[in-house]
Design an enzyme around this catalytic site. Structure first.
Site, mmCIF file in Angstrom:
data_model
loop_
_atom_site.group_PDB
_atom_site.id
_atom_site.type_symbol
_atom_site.label_atom_id
_atom_site.label_comp_id
_atom_site.label_asym_id
_atom_site.label_seq_id
_atom_site.Cartn_x
_atom_site.Cartn_y
_atom_site.Cartn_z
ATOM 1 N N SER A 44 0.862 -1.178 0.000
ATOM 2 C CA SER A 44 0.000 0.000 0.000
ATOM 3 C C SER A 44 0.899 1.228 0.000
ATOM 4 O O SER A 44 0.917 2.022 0.925
ATOM 5 C CB SER A 44 -0.927 -0.010 1.227
ATOM 6 N N HIS A 162 -3.124 -6.214 2.415
ATOM 7 C CA HIS A 162 -2.225 -7.222 2.988
ATOM 8 C C HIS A 162 -2.880 -8.580 3.184
ATOM 9 O O HIS A 162 -2.265 -9.497 3.722
ATOM 10 C CB HIS A 162 -1.657 -6.731 4.323
ATOM 11 N N GLU A 171 -4.611 -2.589 9.266
ATOM 12 C CA GLU A 171 -3.886 -3.164 10.408
ATOM 13 C C GLU A 171 -4.601 -2.903 11.730
ATOM 14 O O GLU A 171 -4.970 -1.765 12.020
ATOM 15 C CB GLU A 171 -2.474 -2.550 10.483
ATOM 16 N N GLU A 212 1.627 -9.557 6.964
ATOM 17 C CA GLU A 212 2.421 -9.108 8.109
ATOM 18 C C GLU A 212 2.293 -10.053 9.301
ATOM 19 O O GLU A 212 2.560 -9.670 10.446
ATOM 20 C CB GLU A 212 2.044 -7.665 8.476
ATOM 21 N N ASP A 247 -4.006 0.996 11.723
ATOM 22 C CA ASP A 247 -3.539 1.679 10.517
ATOM 23 C C ASP A 247 -4.607 1.441 9.462
ATOM 24 O O ASP A 247 -4.749 0.322 8.956
ATOM 25 C CB ASP A 247 -2.183 1.126 10.043
ATOM 26 N N GLU A 288 -3.283 5.436 12.402
ATOM 27 C CA GLU A 288 -2.372 5.772 11.309
ATOM 28 C C GLU A 288 -3.173 5.884 10.013
ATOM 29 O O GLU A 288 -4.105 5.099 9.781
ATOM 30 C CB GLU A 288 -1.312 4.668 11.194
ATOM 31 N N ASP A 315 1.520 8.333 7.489
ATOM 32 C CA ASP A 315 2.407 7.441 6.745
ATOM 33 C C ASP A 315 2.395 7.890 5.281
ATOM 34 O O ASP A 315 3.273 8.642 4.850
ATOM 35 C CB ASP A 315 1.921 5.990 6.923
ATOM 36 N N LYS A 340 9.757 5.199 7.339
ATOM 37 C CA LYS A 340 10.156 4.037 6.544
ATOM 38 C C LYS A 340 11.359 4.431 5.702
ATOM 39 O O LYS A 340 11.263 5.337 4.858
ATOM 40 C CB LYS A 340 9.014 3.622 5.618
ATOM 41 N N HIS A 368 8.552 -1.231 9.494
ATOM 42 C CA HIS A 368 8.859 -2.218 8.441
ATOM 43 C C HIS A 368 7.975 -1.930 7.222
ATOM 44 O O HIS A 368 7.204 -0.964 7.221
ATOM 45 C CB HIS A 368 8.561 -3.625 8.975
ATOM 46 N N LYS A 391 6.911 -0.471 14.572
ATOM 47 C CA LYS A 391 5.940 -1.484 14.148
ATOM 48 C C LYS A 391 6.600 -2.416 13.157
ATOM 49 O O LYS A 391 7.243 -1.991 12.217
ATOM 50 C CB LYS A 391 4.624 -0.874 13.649
HETATM 51 P P1 PGA Z 1 3.056 -1.237 3.123
HETATM 52 O O1 PGA Z 1 2.165 -1.170 4.433
HETATM 53 O O2 PGA Z 1 4.414 -1.651 3.517
HETATM 54 O O3 PGA Z 1 2.336 -2.249 2.264
HETATM 55 O O4 PGA Z 1 3.029 0.145 2.519
HETATM 56 C C1 PGA Z 1 2.637 -0.726 5.661
HETATM 57 C C2 PGA Z 1 1.906 0.491 6.135
HETATM 58 O O5 PGA Z 1 0.992 1.012 5.450
HETATM 59 O O6 PGA Z 1 2.216 0.991 7.203
HETATM 60 ZN ZN ZN Z 2 0.648 2.678 7.056
#
Ligand code: PGA
Ligand code: ZN
Length: 432
Positions: A44, A162, A171, A212, A247, A288, A315, A340, A368, A391
């Site tokens: 995503s 996911h 999430e 995940e 999230d 999130e 994010d 990230k 991650h 996370k």
């Molecule tokens: P992604 O998801 O690694 O698939 O972008 C993680 C997140 O959205 O935090």
């Molecule tokens: Zn996210």
């Protein structure tokens, strides 16, 4: 810092946790010290992220090959940085940014650049014979007088992109704020995860896992999931000690400013009202990407309404990018940022974004990606920066646990020098 001249650089294609190609880069210094790093990959992904260079050849890994990025490392980057000082992380990263020359690392690929950036730091740490978390602190001359072990946020129910669970929200996380140490936090999360598995099985719901490591049951409403998580926490004896976080990754279910949620069309303010209800009923402590990545006015309104009692993490809206974060700080669009490494593409820029956030009173969560590897780099990064939270998915599947396991080792090594972050990063100040 002593001169740690780079002797050789070599990238290879390996596989990530979804079985898709990714890069691993090895760096050897003149003194023989060795550093290796692997890069993760999102599903995503935010529109504004630095570019993950893929070959696009449909006949080769369905377009997901990384030969172009491999070439970037082994040819252009290798010629530019051989002989450079691996101990000067800023100059090294700057050299790669300049060599790329684009605004979003689209020429060489953020995946290529990041693999070198991280491998160089590992090689330098190895040469200096210090742990990576200490090295990162020293490399950026950070004057911190404590070692904080981050509070883990463990994604135990997977939705969105996911999993095929049908849940809009990506999430559902357990946050063991009431633990007294990092390892105790993991114990609490692991026990609750296993209890949740039993609860799901007793309801004849699937206990197969998503990307995940969280379960991916077909459950009709999000509220039902929140109820199951609360039951699992209660039955495990951790009421009040484990909190719930979400999230939403809302860009994935937003179109033209509206959200298709549980088969209804909702506005940003209607989504905000939902979240508010859940904060009140289930004590959510963190949200999130509750709204989509370019819905700045929605974010501002949501933060004004909920930001004094809940972490509001950007994010996809910030993508670890200093310019986007600056706008978020200025406009009070959130109170926290997800970090990230591969959204921005170098260690230096990542550290600078964290420092910028911390200076403005925004809290940080080191994260991650959904496509991960066994590389545990972000565990060290979280401790190096006293980020306060991390996370890395469920307490299930080794690519998720590798980061948590590294933090268990770091906690042991630091012994009574470290403190567990616990609830501290989740205490929010009212937004101005
Ligand atoms: P992604 O998801 O690694 O698939 O972008 C993680 C997140 O959205 O935090
Ligand atoms: Zn996210």
């Amino acid at each position: 810092m002593k001169n740690l001249s780079i002797k050789s650089i070599k990238a290879r294609q390996v596989f990530d946790s979804r079985g898709l190609p990714t890069l691993e880069t090895d760096i050897v210094l003149e003194d023989g010290s060795f550093g290796r790093a692997m890069v993760p990959s999102g599903a995503s992904t935010g529109t504004h992220e630095a570019v993950e260079l893929r070959d696009g050849d449909k006949n080769y890994f369905h377009g997901k090959g990384v030969n172009k990025a491999l070439h970037s490392v082994n040819e252009e980057i290798a010629s530019a940085i051989k002989g450079k000082n691996a101990g000067d992380q800023k100059s090294l990263d700057e050299a790669m940014i300049n060599l790329d020359g684009s605004a979003n690392k689209s020429k060489l690929g953020a995946n290529a650049i990041l693999s070198v950036s991280l491998a160089a730091s590992r090689a330098a740490a190895a040469s200096l014979k210090i742990p990576l978390y200490r090295y990162i602190r020293e490399a950026f001359n950070l004057k911190l007088n404590s070692w904080i072990l981050p509070t883990p946020m463990l994604n135990v129910i997977n939705g969105g992109k996911h999993a095929d669970s049908g849940l809009n929200i990506q999430e559902f996380m357990l946050v063991p704020t009431g633990a007294s140490s990092f390892s105790e936090a993991l114990r609490m999360a692991s026990e609750t995860y296993q209890t949740l598995k039993k609860i799901l099985a007793s309801k004849k719901l699937s206990v197969g896992v998503g990307d995940e490591g969280g379960f991916a049951p077909h459950i009709k409403t999000h509220e039902e999931v929140l109820g199951l998580l609360s039951d699992a926490i209660l039955q495990s004896g951790y009421e009040g000690k484990i909190k719930i976080a979400l999230d939403a990754a809302a860009s994935e279910f937003c179109e033209d400013g509206n959200y298709t949620f549980e088969s209804k069309t909702l506005s940003a303010s209607e989504m905000t009202a939902r979240y508010k209800g859940w904060i009140e009923k289930y004590g959510l402590i963190s949200l999130e990407d509750p709204l989509s990545e370019d819905d700045w006015s929605g974010w501002k309104a949501l933060t004004a309404e909920l930001g004094s009692r809940c972490k509001i993490i950007g994010d996809d809206i910030f993508v670890t990018n200093p310019q986007r974060l600056a706008k978020g700080i200025k406009e009070n669009a959130a109170n926290s940022i997800l970090i990230k490494l591969n959204q921005i593409g170098t260690l230096t820029e990542t550290v600078e974004t964290v420092l910028q956030a911390q200076k403005a009173g925004f809290s940080c969560v080191i994260s991650h990606r959904s496509g991960e590897t066994e590389d545990s780099y972000i565990g060290d990064l979280a401790v190096a920066l006293n980020a306060g939270a991390i996370k890395s998915g469920a307490p299930c599947r080794s690519e998720r646990l590798s980061k948590y396991n590294q933090l268990i080792r770091i906690e042991e090594e630091l012994a009574d020098q470290s403190i567990y972050s616990g609830l501290a990063p989740f205490r929010m100040k009212a937004v101005a």
